[in-house]
Design a protein around this motif. Structure first.
Motif, short mmCIF file in Angstrom:
data_model
loop_
_atom_site.label_atom_id
_atom_site.label_comp_id
_atom_site.label_asym_id
_atom_site.label_seq_id
_atom_site.Cartn_x
_atom_site.Cartn_y
_atom_site.Cartn_z
N ARG A 160 25.38 41.05 13.97
CA ARG A 160 26.05 39.94 13.26
C ARG A 160 26.57 40.10 14.65
O ARG A 160 26.45 38.56 15.11
N ARG A 161 26.81 40.48 15.61
CA ARG A 161 27.40 40.01 16.93
C ARG A 161 26.47 38.94 17.88
O ARG A 161 26.30 38.65 18.56
N LEU A 162 24.76 40.39 17.73
CA LEU A 162 24.05 39.54 18.73
C LEU A 162 24.14 38.32 18.64
O LEU A 162 22.95 37.81 18.94
N CYS A 163 23.42 37.80 16.55
CA CYS A 163 23.15 37.23 16.75
C CYS A 163 23.98 36.32 17.20
O CYS A 163 23.95 34.76 17.64
N LEU A 164 25.53 35.92 16.68
CA LEU A 164 26.55 34.75 17.22
C LEU A 164 26.16 34.64 19.05
O LEU A 164 26.29 33.12 19.04
N CYS A 165 26.10 36.12 19.10
CA CYS A 165 25.58 36.36 20.95
C CYS A 165 24.91 35.18 21.50
O CYS A 165 25.10 34.18 21.75
N GLU A 166 23.99 35.36 21.25
CA GLU A 166 22.63 35.01 21.03
C GLU A 166 22.44 32.97 20.57
O GLU A 166 22.11 32.06 22.01
N SER A 167 23.07 32.88 19.54
CA SER A 167 22.63 31.21 19.41
C SER A 167 24.09 31.16 20.05
O SER A 167 23.81 29.94 20.43
N ALA A 168 25.12 31.35 20.54
CA ALA A 168 26.28 30.87 21.49
C ALA A 168 25.68 30.66 23.25
O ALA A 168 25.85 29.78 23.71
N PHE A 215 18.67 36.58 7.57
CA PHE A 215 19.09 36.17 7.04
C PHE A 215 20.57 35.31 8.22
O PHE A 215 20.69 34.08 7.66
N LEU A 216 21.01 35.93 8.50
CA LEU A 216 21.92 35.48 9.63
C LEU A 216 21.60 34.27 10.13
O LEU A 216 22.07 33.61 10.70
N ASP A 217 20.20 34.62 11.10
CA ASP A 217 19.78 33.00 12.22
C ASP A 217 19.54 32.48 10.87
O ASP A 217 19.95 30.75 12.12
N ALA A 218 18.97 32.31 10.21
CA ALA A 218 18.79 31.14 9.21
C ALA A 218 21.04 30.56 8.40
O ALA A 218 20.68 29.45 7.95
N ALA A 219 20.97 31.52 8.82
CA ALA A 219 22.53 30.99 8.11
C ALA A 219 22.75 29.78 9.32
O ALA A 219 23.88 28.85 9.29
N LEU A 220 23.23 30.75 10.84
CA LEU A 220 23.48 29.81 11.81
C LEU A 220 22.08 28.91 12.01
O LEU A 220 23.25 27.47 12.34
N ALA A 221 21.47 28.78 12.07
CA ALA A 221 20.70 27.66 12.26
C ALA A 221 20.81 25.89 11.77
O ALA A 221 20.83 25.33 12.15
N HIS A 222 21.80 26.67 9.71
CA HIS A 222 22.20 25.79 9.22
C HIS A 222 23.23 25.23 9.20
O HIS A 222 23.92 24.82 8.31
N GLU A 223 24.41 26.39 9.92
CA GLU A 223 25.70 25.70 9.70
C GLU A 223 26.36 26.57 8.95
O GLU A 223 27.37 25.86 8.25
N ALA A 261 32.01 26.46 19.26
CA ALA A 261 32.63 27.29 18.42
C ALA A 261 32.40 26.65 16.96
O ALA A 261 32.49 27.82 16.39
N GLY A 262 33.08 25.83 16.92
CA GLY A 262 32.55 24.92 15.44
C GLY A 262 31.14 25.51 14.50
O GLY A 262 31.16 25.91 13.73
N HIS A 263 30.17 25.31 15.75
CA HIS A 263 28.97 25.42 14.61
C HIS A 263 28.50 26.76 14.70
O HIS A 263 27.74 27.24 13.27
N LEU A 264 29.31 27.71 15.17
CA LEU A 264 29.54 29.03 15.24
C LEU A 264 30.17 29.70 14.02
O LEU A 264 30.54 30.63 13.45
N GLY A 265 31.26 28.82 13.15
CA GLY A 265 31.49 29.56 12.31
C GLY A 265 33.27 29.45 12.68
O GLY A 265 33.78 30.55 11.82
N PHE A 266 33.32 29.55 14.21
CA PHE A 266 34.91 30.16 14.13
C PHE A 266 36.26 29.31 14.22
O PHE A 266 35.92 27.79 14.31
N SER A 267 37.20 29.43 14.06
CA SER A 267 38.04 28.80 12.99
C SER A 267 38.68 28.06 14.48
O SER A 267 39.77 27.44 13.91
N SER A 268 38.70 28.37 15.40
CA SER A 268 39.30 27.33 16.91
C SER A 268 38.52 27.62 17.67
O SER A 268 37.60 29.02 17.56
#
Length: 333
Positions: free
Chosen positions: A279-287, A236-244, A302-309
């Motif tokens: 969550r942390r692992l998926c964000l780190c690997e995607s980054a 679920f986490l990786d799928a959400a990241l793949a589609h921003e 940063a925007g792709h991963l959903g960070f505010s800044s």
């Protein structure tokens, strides 16, 4: 008996559309889908996945000039593996079984390096395509599920590798492996602790019929030791990241899997994991992947991963890796 949620569940974003898009790309008939509903039942997704892969497998096999491995042959192989004493023996037995069907069953092999074992699956494709990638990805996941089921415990790979060169063609299924995935390798496969090779095969022939009902297509609401809670949450986490998309909360994932949040949290804890860790692992690997494989600016990552800044992303990346994003990109770590 396998517990199966009867209510509608939310399929990890993109799994269903990825299958349908591939059918359309190959001018194949989508199995009873005039348009996707927002939610599918677990059984409806299983049916979609099964029919899509069977059609794509036939299409790919035609291009190779070889018929695909048939379901009754897969079932027979599984039955043969039940006669083995250990996981190591079962893997060697699977390799010998596939050798009898050469070349249409592909080539399996096992490699040992110290404390690590690596399972190789060479599909022996003459042509690479996005359809073949989905078929082979399903085959690899099939073996991972089968080996875990035989020894009665989740088999966690330390890394997964694909022979297909395009990572995007394998999305968003990669989260199901719960491991870093690399592409463009000589074979498909995964590595795991070599100590597992000595684990006893604990399953009995009487258990096989139930296991084979939806094998290997039940990715939602699957029983433990077939698809782990960690694998399901990560998908679920990786799928959400793949589609921003915004990362789903644990409660939303639990509802989609037909269970409660406390139960899912306990299942994750029993597997030595947690929602925050995943969550942390998926964000780190995607980054890291974005920094390594794209020319995106730090702000765009940063925007792709959903960070505010950009600053918030930089702080998070340093906490994950000990390095600034710019340092990682320069060093290629």
């Amino acid at each position: 008996m396998v517990s199966r949620p009867a209510h509608a569940v939310r399929v990890p974003y993109g799994l269903d559309t990825r299958l349908l898009d591939e059918l359309h790309r190959n001018s194949l008939q989508a199995p009873g889908q005039d348009g996707l509903a927002e939610q599918l039942s677990a059984d409806s997704f299983v049916a979609l996945y099964r029919q899509a892969i069977e059609q794509l497998e036939e299409k790919v096999a035609q291009g190779e000039g070889q018929p695909p491995m048939r379901k009754y042959e897969v079932d027979l192989m599984c039955r043969c593996l039940l006669s083995c004493g250990t996981l190591g023996e079962a893997i060697h037995c699977a390799a010998e079984f596939c050798a009898m069907l050469h070349p249409r069953a592909g080539k399996l092999s096992l490699e040992l390096h110290g404390q690590s074992a690596t399972f190789h699956m060479d599909s022996l494709r003459q042509r690479r395509s996005s359809a073949a990638c989905l078929v082979d990805l399903t085959g690899l996941f099939c073996y991972l599920q089968l080996f875990a089921w035989l020894i009665g415990q989740t088999l966690r790979p330390s890394n997964v590798f694909l022979a297909h060169p395009e990572r995007k063609d394998a999305m968003p299924f990669l989260g199901l492996f719960d491991a870093p995935v690399s592409v463009g390798k000589a074979t498909y496969g995964f590595s795991f602790g070599a100590e597992l090779l000595a684990r006893q095969v604990v399953r009995k022939p009487a258990e096989l019929a139930v296991f084979l009902v939806d094998f290997p297509f039940r990715l939602i609401g699957a029983p433990p030791n077939v698809v782990s809670a960690t694998q399901q949450v990560r998908s679920f986490l990786d799928a959400a990241l793949a589609h921003e998309l915004e990362l789903p909360a644990l409660g939303s994932i639990a509802e989609a899997l037909g269970t409660s949040e406390p139960t899912l949290r306990r299942r994750l804890a029993a597997e030595g994991s947690s929602y925050q860790q995943l969550r942390r692992l998926c964000l780190c690997e995607s980054a890291q992947r974005c920094l390594r494989d794209s020319d995106w600016t730090i702000g765009r990552v940063a925007g792709h991963l959903g960070f505010s800044s950009e600053a918030a992303f930089r702080r998070a990346f340093v906490s994950w890796t000990g390095h600034a994003p710019s340092h990682f990109r320069i060093k290629g770590d």
